[in-house]
Design an enzyme around this catalytic site. Structure first.
Site, short mmCIF file in Angstrom:
data_model
loop_
_atom_site.label_atom_id
_atom_site.label_comp_id
_atom_site.label_asym_id
_atom_site.label_seq_id
_atom_site.Cartn_x
_atom_site.Cartn_y
_atom_site.Cartn_z
N LEU A 66 0.85 -1.19 0.00
CA LEU A 66 0.00 0.00 0.00
C LEU A 66 0.88 1.24 0.00
O LEU A 66 2.10 1.13 0.19
CB LEU A 66 -0.91 -0.02 1.23
N PRO A 67 0.31 2.42 -0.17
CA PRO A 67 1.16 3.62 -0.20
C PRO A 67 1.97 3.81 1.08
O PRO A 67 3.18 4.08 1.01
CB PRO A 67 0.14 4.75 -0.41
N LYS A 172 15.12 1.33 2.67
CA LYS A 172 14.38 1.80 1.48
C LYS A 172 14.26 3.32 1.48
O LYS A 172 14.41 3.97 0.43
CB LYS A 172 12.99 1.15 1.47
N LYS A 241 6.81 10.97 -0.04
CA LYS A 241 6.59 10.25 1.23
C LYS A 241 7.87 9.56 1.70
O LYS A 241 8.23 9.62 2.88
CB LYS A 241 5.45 9.25 0.99
P1 NDP Z 1 -0.21 2.86 -6.37
O1 NDP Z 1 -0.62 4.23 -5.99
O2 NDP Z 1 -0.10 2.50 -7.81
O3 NDP Z 1 -1.22 1.79 -5.72
C1 NDP Z 1 -1.59 1.87 -4.38
C2 NDP Z 1 -2.41 0.66 -3.99
O4 NDP Z 1 -2.79 0.80 -2.62
C3 NDP Z 1 -3.71 0.53 -4.78
O5 NDP Z 1 -4.04 -0.83 -4.86
C4 NDP Z 1 -4.70 1.29 -3.90
O6 NDP Z 1 -6.03 0.86 -4.06
C5 NDP Z 1 -4.22 0.88 -2.54
N1 NDP Z 1 -4.58 1.85 -1.50
C6 NDP Z 1 -4.29 3.17 -1.49
N2 NDP Z 1 -4.72 3.73 -0.33
C7 NDP Z 1 -5.30 2.72 0.38
C8 NDP Z 1 -5.93 2.66 1.64
N3 NDP Z 1 -6.04 3.75 2.43
N4 NDP Z 1 -6.42 1.46 2.07
C9 NDP Z 1 -6.32 0.38 1.29
N5 NDP Z 1 -5.72 0.36 0.08
C10 NDP Z 1 -5.21 1.53 -0.36
O7 NDP Z 1 1.15 2.58 -5.61
P2 NDP Z 1 2.35 1.59 -6.00
O8 NDP Z 1 1.80 0.24 -6.30
O9 NDP Z 1 3.23 2.26 -7.00
O10 NDP Z 1 3.17 1.58 -4.62
C11 NDP Z 1 2.81 0.76 -3.52
C12 NDP Z 1 3.97 0.81 -2.52
O11 NDP Z 1 5.15 0.30 -3.16
C13 NDP Z 1 4.31 2.24 -2.06
O12 NDP Z 1 4.70 2.24 -0.72
C14 NDP Z 1 5.47 2.63 -2.97
O13 NDP Z 1 6.29 3.63 -2.38
C15 NDP Z 1 6.18 1.29 -3.12
N6 NDP Z 1 7.02 1.14 -4.32
C16 NDP Z 1 6.54 1.45 -5.58
C17 NDP Z 1 7.35 1.32 -6.69
C18 NDP Z 1 6.90 1.63 -8.09
O14 NDP Z 1 7.75 1.59 -9.01
N7 NDP Z 1 5.63 1.94 -8.34
C19 NDP Z 1 8.77 0.86 -6.55
C20 NDP Z 1 9.12 0.45 -5.21
C21 NDP Z 1 8.28 0.64 -4.14
P3 NDP Z 1 -7.03 1.52 -5.16
O15 NDP Z 1 -6.92 0.63 -6.36
O16 NDP Z 1 -8.36 1.49 -4.50
O17 NDP Z 1 -6.53 2.93 -5.42
#
Ligand code: NDP
Length: 297
Positions: A66-67, A172, A241
């Site tokens: 998650l974020p 990280k 963040k």
């Molecule tokens: P996204 O914004 O693409 O996706 C976020 C996900 O979390 C979605 O499934 C969203 O659901 C869900 N979500 C958001 N808020 C909530 C909440 N309050 N309760 C439940 N579910 C929630 O993020 P990423 O997939 O890119 O990133 C996820 C994590 O991985 C982060 O911590 C990021 O820093 C880390 N990361 C990302 C990388 C990347 O290249 N993208 C690389 C390395 C780490 P919904 O579909 O409903 O919006």
């Protein structure tokens, strides 16, 4: 895979990670926006749970992506929360790029239920997630880390044990603070060179033969800035963040961090100007706009 897995958070990086797990064995998924989970479960032939609680009740290992850590902690509670479904002996792996203090609190709340926790953030981006070649930096008890390896290896080629709970997130955050500093610095330097009359591609080529090069100049700038493609793979808001987490980490450790502070301020400005959906590399677009130049070639 010997453990029944449940995955929550099918975002930009979570979805390709979960897809690897679906190929390895039975998987149940949950996503806040339910249609995403339904679509994923149809495509990858797995089950979509109605609530986090239902997912936890069916899973021996729960994986979150998650974020923020706060988002993970909020999913524990309430009538549909994970705590209602988790069984003693379970394993909880948080692949969020989260913060150490919240993870330590989550770990102790789970320990009261007999569930072991490790923070297991990843690096390698969405390309690495698709390829199954992510690096996992994991914080937890050595026994937990040993149990986690089989699951994490579904989407990673390297799993590095950093120390106790929270150290994966600390690692990280520092990595991403350095990434942010490199992005901002590359943007500034290249904008100035182009304005001074150096062709952008030549500037990048010479930089990459010299000691100022970085992953940003070698991979990200050629792939995204020189051709102006700006794909959305990792939200700028998430990098912001991460830098905030690094700032807190440095502060708690009593380390003066003027560079990390400044990167945080600049990213915060970029986030306010470009919005929550902008990609992290678009921080360079803001440098370009303010300098009145485009780094293309
Ligand atoms: P996204 O914004 O693409 O996706 C976020 C996900 O979390 C979605 O499934 C969203 O659901 C869900 N979500 C958001 N808020 C909530 C909440 N309050 N309760 C439940 N579910 C929630 O993020 P990423 O997939 O890119 O990133 C996820 C994590 O991985 C982060 O911590 C990021 O820093 C880390 N990361 C990302 C990388 C990347 O290249 N993208 C690389 C390395 C780490 P919904 O579909 O409903 O919006």
């Amino acid at each position: 895979m010997s453990l029944r897995a449940g995955f929550l958070g099918l975002g930009a990086i979570g979805a390709p990670m979960a897809a690897h797990l679906a190929r390895r064995g039975p998987l149940v998924v949950w996503n806040r926006t339910g249609e995403r989970a339904t679509e994923f479960s149809t495509r990858h032939r797995c089950r979509a749970a109605r609530t986090p609680r239902d997912l936890a009740a069916e899973s021996e290992v729960v994986i979150t992506c998650l974020p923020t850590s706060q988002d993970v902690e909020r999913l524990l509670d309430g009538p549909d929360g994970l705590l209602g479904g988790l069984e003693p002996g379970g394993l909880f792996l948080d692949c969020t790029s989260g913060d150490p203090a919240t993870s330590r609190r989550i770990a102790s709340r789970l320990a009261e239920r007999g569930v072991t926790f490790a923070d297991a953030p990843v690096s390698g981006g969405t390309n690495g997630a698709e390829a199954g070649t992510l690096t996992v930096m994991i914080g937890g008890h050595p026994d937990t880390v040993a149990r986690a390896r089989e699951v994490l290896s579904a989407f990673s080629s390297r799993i590095e044990h950093m120390g106790p709970v929270g150290t994966g997130h600390a690692m990280k955050a520092v990595n991403n603070a350095l990434l942010a500093i490199n992005i901002l610095a590359a943007g500034e330097g290249l904008a100035a060179l182009v304005k001074a009359g150096v062709p952008a591609r030549t500037a990048v080529a010479v930089l990459n033969l010299s000691s100022g090069r970085s992953f940003v100049s070698e991979a990200l700038v050629p792939e995204r800035v020189l051709n102006g493609s700006w794909p959305r793979t990792f939200r700028l808001a998430l990098l912001d963040k991460d830098v905030r987490i690094a700032r807190d980490l440095l502060g708690d450790a009593g380390v003066a961090g003027p560079l990390v502070d400044l990167a945080g301020t600049l990213l915060g400005r970029a986030r306010a100007a470009l919005g929550e959906d902008a990609d992290y590399m678009e921080a360079i677009r803001l440098v370009e706009q303010e300098a009145g130049v485009e780094i293309r070639g």
